[in-house]
Structure formats: structure tokens, C-alpha cells
Design a protein around this motif. Sequence first.
Motif, mmCIF file in Angstrom:
data_model
loop_
_atom_site.group_PDB
_atom_site.id
_atom_site.type_symbol
_atom_site.label_atom_id
_atom_site.label_comp_id
_atom_site.label_asym_id
_atom_site.label_seq_id
_atom_site.Cartn_x
_atom_site.Cartn_y
_atom_site.Cartn_z
ATOM 1 N N MET A 1 0.860 -1.193 0.000
ATOM 2 C CA MET A 1 0.000 0.000 0.000
ATOM 3 C C MET A 1 0.890 1.236 0.000
ATOM 4 N N SER A 2 0.537 2.193 -0.820
ATOM 5 C CA SER A 2 1.291 3.438 -0.863
ATOM 6 C C SER A 2 0.440 4.565 -0.295
ATOM 7 N N GLY A 3 1.092 5.659 0.028
ATOM 8 C CA GLY A 3 0.370 6.813 0.550
ATOM 9 C C GLY A 3 0.577 6.983 2.038
ATOM 10 N N LYS A 4 0.329 8.191 2.469
ATOM 11 C CA LYS A 4 0.513 8.550 3.866
ATOM 12 C C LYS A 4 -0.610 7.968 4.726
ATOM 13 N N ILE A 5 -0.247 7.541 5.921
ATOM 14 C CA ILE A 5 -1.225 7.047 6.892
ATOM 15 C C ILE A 5 -1.544 8.182 7.865
ATOM 16 N N TYR A 6 -2.825 8.436 8.065
ATOM 17 C CA TYR A 6 -3.285 9.441 9.027
ATOM 18 C C TYR A 6 -3.895 8.707 10.206
ATOM 19 N N LYS A 7 -3.567 9.152 11.407
ATOM 20 C CA LYS A 7 -4.028 8.467 12.615
ATOM 21 C C LYS A 7 -5.046 9.291 13.375
ATOM 22 N N THR A 8 -5.873 8.591 14.146
ATOM 23 C CA THR A 8 -6.862 9.234 15.004
ATOM 24 C C THR A 8 -6.188 10.305 15.858
ATOM 25 N N GLY A 9 -6.817 11.488 15.923
ATOM 26 C CA GLY A 9 -6.281 12.599 16.708
ATOM 27 C C GLY A 9 -5.511 13.606 15.887
ATOM 28 N N GLN A 10 -5.057 13.220 14.691
ATOM 29 C CA GLN A 10 -4.357 14.166 13.827
ATOM 30 C C GLN A 10 -5.367 15.091 13.149
ATOM 31 N N LYS A 11 -4.871 16.211 12.635
ATOM 32 C CA LYS A 11 -5.689 17.148 11.864
ATOM 33 C C LYS A 11 -5.142 17.180 10.439
ATOM 34 N N PRO A 12 -5.573 16.237 9.601
ATOM 35 C CA PRO A 12 -4.995 16.143 8.255
ATOM 36 C C PRO A 12 -5.523 17.155 7.251
ATOM 37 N N GLY A 13 -6.578 17.888 7.603
ATOM 38 C CA GLY A 13 -7.101 18.909 6.698
ATOM 39 C C GLY A 13 -8.353 18.445 5.964
ATOM 40 N N ASN A 14 -8.895 19.365 5.142
ATOM 41 C CA ASN A 14 -10.111 19.065 4.380
ATOM 42 C C ASN A 14 -9.915 17.832 3.524
ATOM 43 N N GLY A 15 -10.935 17.000 3.478
ATOM 44 C CA GLY A 15 -10.869 15.870 2.562
ATOM 45 C C GLY A 15 -11.631 14.673 3.065
ATOM 46 N N THR A 16 -11.614 13.650 2.242
ATOM 47 C CA THR A 16 -12.241 12.379 2.581
ATOM 48 C C THR A 16 -11.132 11.368 2.810
#
Length: 48
Positions: free
Chosen positions: A1-16
Motif C-alpha cells: 500500500m502506498s500513501g501517507k497514513i493518518y491516525k486518530t487525533g491528527q488534523k490532516p485537513g479538508n478531505g475524505t
Amino acid sequence: MSGKIYKTGQKPGNGTYCCTNCHTSVTLGGSDKMPPCPKCSNNEFTRG
């Protein structure tokens, strides 16, 4: 799998974001914190 992993509690910004476990989508605003997955409680997401 490629791409950044975002975790609970982070603020990754607008998006799905897509749960890495069950693929449920979560849509966030600019200042929203990433919640646990509403379906399976997983805490890792990719932008999707």
C-alpha cells in the motif's frame, strides 16, 4: 500500500479519508481531528 497514513487525533485537513481496515469513508473539515473509524474503531486512514 502506498500513501501517507493518518491516525486518530491528527488534523490532516479538508478531505475524505478511508479506513485502512474496513474502507469506511470519513469526511473532515479544515480544523477537524481524525476520529476513530465509526464502523470498526480502527485508527489509521489514507486519503481517499
